[in-house]
Design a protein around this motif. Sequence first.
Motif, PDB file in Angstrom:
ATOM      1  N   GLU A 192       0.829  -1.210   0.000  1.00 53.20           N
ATOM      2  CA  GLU A 192       0.000   0.000   0.000  1.00 53.20           C
ATOM      3  C   GLU A 192       0.864   1.261   0.000  1.00 53.20           C
ATOM      4  O   GLU A 192       0.578   2.226  -0.710  1.00 53.20           O
ATOM      5  CB  GLU A 192      -0.945   0.002   1.188  1.00 53.20           C
ATOM      6  N   ALA A 193       1.927   1.224   0.794  1.00 54.69           N
ATOM      7  CA  ALA A 193       2.845   2.368   0.847  1.00 54.69           C
ATOM      8  C   ALA A 193       3.499   2.581  -0.518  1.00 54.69           C
ATOM      9  O   ALA A 193       3.630   3.712  -0.998  1.00 54.69           O
ATOM     10  CB  ALA A 193       3.906   2.148   1.915  1.00 54.69           C
ATOM     11  N   ILE A 194       3.885   1.479  -1.165  1.00 54.85           N
ATOM     12  CA  ILE A 194       4.523   1.567  -2.479  1.00 54.85           C
ATOM     13  C   ILE A 194       3.556   2.158  -3.498  1.00 54.85           C
ATOM     14  O   ILE A 194       3.917   3.013  -4.301  1.00 54.85           O
ATOM     15  CB  ILE A 194       5.031   0.180  -2.937  1.00 54.85           C
ATOM     16  N   LEU A 195       2.291   1.729  -3.423  1.00 50.95           N
ATOM     17  CA  LEU A 195       1.277   2.247  -4.343  1.00 50.95           C
ATOM     18  C   LEU A 195       1.166   3.762  -4.207  1.00 50.95           C
ATOM     19  O   LEU A 195       1.117   4.493  -5.200  1.00 50.95           O
ATOM     20  CB  LEU A 195      -0.073   1.582  -4.043  1.00 50.95           C
ATOM     21  N   GLY A 196       1.171   4.230  -2.958  1.00 53.84           N
ATOM     22  CA  GLY A 196       1.108   5.670  -2.703  1.00 53.84           C
ATOM     23  C   GLY A 196       2.298   6.394  -3.312  1.00 53.84           C
ATOM     24  O   GLY A 196       2.143   7.427  -3.968  1.00 53.84           O
ATOM     25  N   LEU A 197       3.482   5.823  -3.126  1.00 52.44           N
ATOM     26  CA  LEU A 197       4.702   6.439  -3.662  1.00 52.44           C
ATOM     27  C   LEU A 197       4.666   6.474  -5.190  1.00 52.44           C
ATOM     28  O   LEU A 197       5.021   7.471  -5.812  1.00 52.44           O
ATOM     29  CB  LEU A 197       5.944   5.644  -3.216  1.00 52.44           C
ATOM     30  N   MET A 198       4.214   5.374  -5.774  1.00 51.48           N
ATOM     31  CA  MET A 198       4.180   5.283  -7.236  1.00 51.48           C
ATOM     32  C   MET A 198       3.201   6.299  -7.820  1.00 51.48           C
ATOM     33  O   MET A 198       3.453   6.894  -8.860  1.00 51.48           O
ATOM     34  CB  MET A 198       3.771   3.871  -7.684  1.00 51.48           C
ATOM     35  N   MET A 199       2.073   6.478  -7.128  1.00 50.20           N
ATOM     36  CA  MET A 199       1.075   7.421  -7.639  1.00 50.20           C
ATOM     37  C   MET A 199       1.606   8.843  -7.659  1.00 50.20           C
ATOM     38  O   MET A 199       1.326   9.608  -8.565  1.00 50.20           O
ATOM     39  CB  MET A 199      -0.196   7.352  -6.810  1.00 50.20           C
ATOM     40  N   ALA A 200       2.380   9.148  -6.611  1.00 55.64           N
ATOM     41  CA  ALA A 200       2.940  10.496  -6.530  1.00 55.64           C
ATOM     42  C   ALA A 200       3.924  10.752  -7.667  1.00 55.64           C
ATOM     43  O   ALA A 200       4.156  11.885  -8.067  1.00 55.64           O
ATOM     44  CB  ALA A 200       3.630  10.688  -5.184  1.00 55.64           C
ATOM     45  N   GLU A 248       3.228  11.136 -12.713  1.00 54.86           N
ATOM     46  CA  GLU A 248       3.368  12.206 -13.702  1.00 54.86           C
ATOM     47  C   GLU A 248       4.761  12.252 -14.322  1.00 54.86           C
ATOM     48  O   GLU A 248       4.936  12.728 -15.421  1.00 54.86           O
ATOM     49  CB  GLU A 248       3.186  13.588 -13.051  1.00 54.86           C
ATOM     50  N   TYR A 249       5.746  11.814 -13.555  1.00 61.31           N
ATOM     51  CA  TYR A 249       7.129  12.050 -13.974  1.00 61.31           C
ATOM     52  C   TYR A 249       7.827  10.818 -14.531  1.00 61.31           C
ATOM     53  O   TYR A 249       8.926  10.927 -15.064  1.00 61.31           O
ATOM     54  CB  TYR A 249       7.940  12.576 -12.782  1.00 61.31           C
ATOM     55  N   LEU A 250       7.173   9.670 -14.383  1.00 65.05           N
ATOM     56  CA  LEU A 250       7.866   8.415 -14.681  1.00 65.05           C
ATOM     57  C   LEU A 250       8.335   8.312 -16.128  1.00 65.05           C
ATOM     58  O   LEU A 250       9.471   7.902 -16.389  1.00 65.05           O
ATOM     59  CB  LEU A 250       6.980   7.226 -14.298  1.00 65.05           C
ATOM     60  N   THR A 296      11.103  12.920  -4.508  1.00 63.12           N
ATOM     61  CA  THR A 296      11.382  14.106  -5.315  1.00 63.12           C
ATOM     62  C   THR A 296      10.284  14.212  -6.363  1.00 63.12           C
ATOM     63  O   THR A 296      10.086  13.272  -7.127  1.00 63.12           O
ATOM     64  CB  THR A 296      12.751  13.993  -6.013  1.00 63.12           C
ATOM     65  N   TYR A 297       9.564  15.342  -6.383  1.00 61.79           N
ATOM     66  CA  TYR A 297       8.411  15.458  -7.269  1.00 61.79           C
ATOM     67  C   TYR A 297       8.774  16.141  -8.573  1.00 61.79           C
ATOM     68  O   TYR A 297       8.423  17.291  -8.832  1.00 61.79           O
ATOM     69  CB  TYR A 297       7.254  16.141  -6.531  1.00 61.79           C
ATOM     70  N   MET A 298       9.543  15.389  -9.359  1.00 67.32           N
ATOM     71  CA  MET A 298      10.043  15.847 -10.659  1.00 67.32           C
ATOM     72  C   MET A 298      10.657  14.596 -11.300  1.00 67.32           C
ATOM     73  O   MET A 298      10.883  13.610 -10.581  1.00 67.32           O
ATOM     74  CB  MET A 298      11.120  16.920 -10.469  1.00 67.32           C
ATOM     75  N   PRO A 299      10.943  14.601 -12.600  1.00 64.80           N
ATOM     76  CA  PRO A 299      11.651  13.451 -13.157  1.00 64.80           C
ATOM     77  C   PRO A 299      12.963  13.234 -12.397  1.00 64.80           C
ATOM     78  O   PRO A 299      13.703  14.191 -12.167  1.00 64.80           O
ATOM     79  CB  PRO A 299      11.897  13.863 -14.607  1.00 64.80           C
ATOM     80  N   GLU A 323     -11.413  19.594 -17.370  1.00 67.39           N
ATOM     81  CA  GLU A 323     -12.830  19.251 -17.427  1.00 67.39           C
ATOM     82  C   GLU A 323     -13.153  18.016 -16.582  1.00 67.39           C
ATOM     83  O   GLU A 323     -13.800  17.084 -17.037  1.00 67.39           O
ATOM     84  CB  GLU A 323     -13.257  19.030 -18.892  1.00 67.39           C
ATOM     85  N   GLY A 324     -12.610  18.042 -15.377  1.00 67.03           N
ATOM     86  CA  GLY A 324     -12.921  16.969 -14.429  1.00 67.03           C
ATOM     87  C   GLY A 324     -12.074  15.720 -14.571  1.00 67.03           C
ATOM     88  O   GLY A 324     -12.114  14.837 -13.719  1.00 67.03           O
ATOM     89  N   LYS A 325     -11.311  15.607 -15.659  1.00 69.01           N
ATOM     90  CA  LYS A 325     -10.481  14.405 -15.847  1.00 69.01           C
ATOM     91  C   LYS A 325      -9.031  14.709 -15.501  1.00 69.01           C
ATOM     92  O   LYS A 325      -8.513  15.757 -15.867  1.00 69.01           O
ATOM     93  CB  LYS A 325     -10.547  13.958 -17.311  1.00 69.01           C
ATOM     94  N   LYS A 326      -8.376  13.733 -14.847  1.00 71.80           N
ATOM     95  CA  LYS A 326      -6.998  13.942 -14.452  1.00 71.80           C
ATOM     96  C   LYS A 326      -6.084  13.949 -15.687  1.00 71.80           C
ATOM     97  O   LYS A 326      -6.219  13.100 -16.555  1.00 71.80           O
ATOM     98  CB  LYS A 326      -6.569  12.840 -13.486  1.00 71.80           C
ATOM     99  N   ILE A 327      -5.199  14.934 -15.744  1.00 66.18           N
ATOM    100  CA  ILE A 327      -4.205  14.968 -16.828  1.00 66.18           C
ATOM    101  C   ILE A 327      -2.818  15.137 -16.219  1.00 66.18           C
ATOM    102  O   ILE A 327      -2.701  15.476 -15.043  1.00 66.18           O
ATOM    103  CB  ILE A 327      -4.480  16.119 -17.843  1.00 66.18           C
ATOM    104  N   ALA A 328      -1.794  14.888 -17.014  1.00 69.45           N
ATOM    105  CA  ALA A 328      -0.430  15.035 -16.502  1.00 69.45           C
ATOM    106  C   ALA A 328      -0.172  16.492 -16.149  1.00 69.45           C
ATOM    107  O   ALA A 328      -0.576  17.394 -16.884  1.00 69.45           O
ATOM    108  CB  ALA A 328       0.585  14.570 -17.541  1.00 69.45           C
ATOM    109  N   LEU A 329       0.489  16.693 -15.039  1.00 66.75           N
ATOM    110  CA  LEU A 329       0.760  18.063 -14.569  1.00 66.75           C
ATOM    111  C   LEU A 329       1.567  18.851 -15.605  1.00 66.75           C
ATOM    112  O   LEU A 329       1.297  20.035 -15.840  1.00 66.75           O
ATOM    113  CB  LEU A 329       1.507  18.007 -13.236  1.00 66.75           C
ATOM    114  N   THR A 330       2.517  18.195 -16.228  1.00 69.60           N
ATOM    115  CA  THR A 330       3.347  18.883 -17.226  1.00 69.60           C
ATOM    116  C   THR A 330       2.490  19.404 -18.384  1.00 69.60           C
ATOM    117  O   THR A 330       2.700  20.502 -18.873  1.00 69.60           O
ATOM    118  CB  THR A 330       4.439  17.955 -17.784  1.00 69.60           C
ATOM    119  N   ASP A 331       1.500  18.597 -18.797  1.00 67.79           N
ATOM    120  CA  ASP A 331       0.600  19.043 -19.877  1.00 67.79           C
ATOM    121  C   ASP A 331      -0.224  20.238 -19.433  1.00 67.79           C
ATOM    122  O   ASP A 331      -0.417  21.200 -20.181  1.00 67.79           O
ATOM    123  CB  ASP A 331      -0.337  17.915 -20.289  1.00 67.79           C
ATOM    124  N   ALA A 332      -0.704  20.188 -18.204  1.00 72.48           N
ATOM    125  CA  ALA A 332      -1.510  21.291 -17.678  1.00 72.48           C
ATOM    126  C   ALA A 332      -0.693  22.575 -17.637  1.00 72.48           C
ATOM    127  O   ALA A 332      -1.161  23.643 -18.022  1.00 72.48           O
ATOM    128  CB  ALA A 332      -2.033  20.954 -16.293  1.00 72.48           C
TER     129      ALA A 332
END
Length: 369
Positions: free
Chosen positions: A168-176, A179-181, A217-220, A354-363
Amino acid sequence: MKTYKTSFFVLIIVLTFSFKSLVYGQSPSKEFVVMIDPGHGGKDSGTPGTGRYKATEKDIALDVSLALGKMIEQKLSNVKVVYTRKNDIYPTLNGRTVTANKKDVDLFISIHCNAQPGKKGTAYGSETYVLGTTRNKQNLEVAKRENSVIALEDDIEVYKDFNPGSPEAILGLMMAQEEYLDHSIKLARYIEDEFQTTAKRKSRGVKQNIFYVLAYTYMPSVLVELGFLTHKKEEDFLNSKRGKGLMTKSLFNAVNKYLDYLSVNADSPTFVEEVKTKQSAENITFKVQIEASKKSLETKPYNFKGLKGISKLKQGDLYKYFYGNTSNYNTIKDLEHDAKQKGYTSCFIVAFKEGKKIALTDALKSIAN
Ligand SMILES: [Zn+2]
């Protein structure tokens, strides 16, 4: 006529400039920042290798890091270099990631040397890691060794949520890192290719693993193992001036290719104009993701360390909780800061169109002008 020509050139320069800064820095006002993280340091020497040299992992990592930073500064004028350390000191793993996130770093490169457990000394070659899970025993050993320094730190309380053994912890880390993977993998491939072609080394490939500095680290971000100091010939190579020079040049070429890749994928300079006109039609909002859990909680402040304005989204069997909702990126950065201060240290910004999640870089590309 002369004046006309001059203004035309000025216009081109302005367009090119905004295009480059848009592409590299994700927002026009910001230059592209690379953070170089020489592994270990101070009391933490990293692997001693075979023991034939005085220099250990921390020294080689620092030499290559400083040389890489210097080369980038000399050859890429639009890129700023920052370091987690520039001499023989030990910044904590948490401290390294906090600095990277605070300084709005666009690319994080952690530099290390590898070690083979036991006395065989047969393993050699480079590896570049991005965040991910692995069942490979050798990879697990690498992560264990690189993360193990946490035990030497004074304040281990900050690591209580870092639990690579919990799915579960790994899933959380991966989700964060979601965007950068893609970008992290792209750079990792360039690095391993360069080690093979420019430095003529054996590449053991791009790998995934749970490293603390990659998870927070929240970046590539990538972690490079230049080679094995437990392998005599490789240790000789990495201790030599020529060896360090070739590894530095390879890393530089890879960063350069990565920047080219970012430019090419953002299209031609007219892109800036297109974005401007598209902007009003697009409905982009930012939120801070503070938690993901299988539990459905009421979105009341008492459930979220006092934070108000929490929203909830169900995805599969997971509930994601968000703080804030704004179309202003600066506002959301402030809210992210607030959430971190409240104790959501691994929270991160997500974007919705429009309510759908998109990559932060695209936004960010879409709202930049
Ligand atoms: Zn290391």
